[in-house]
Design a protein around this motif. Sequence first.
Motif: not given
Length: 56
Positions: A13-19, A24-31
């Motif tokens: 998941l970390d690798v795929s979120l690098q793009r 955007q990553r912060d918003a994903f983890w907040n959701a």
Amino acid sequence: MRAEAAAAGRTALDVSLQRFTQEQRDAFWNAIGLYYSSRRHPGADAAAVPPAATAA
């Protein structure tokens, strides 16, 4: 074995979120956090049910 699978999943998941941008990553983890703090996630009903009293 479960811990290794979870670690592998987090790494993937970390690798795929690098793009995405950091914002955007912060918003994903907040959701994700909001989802699991709500009662909509799988197992939420089981967690809300108090444990049955045992006879002593």
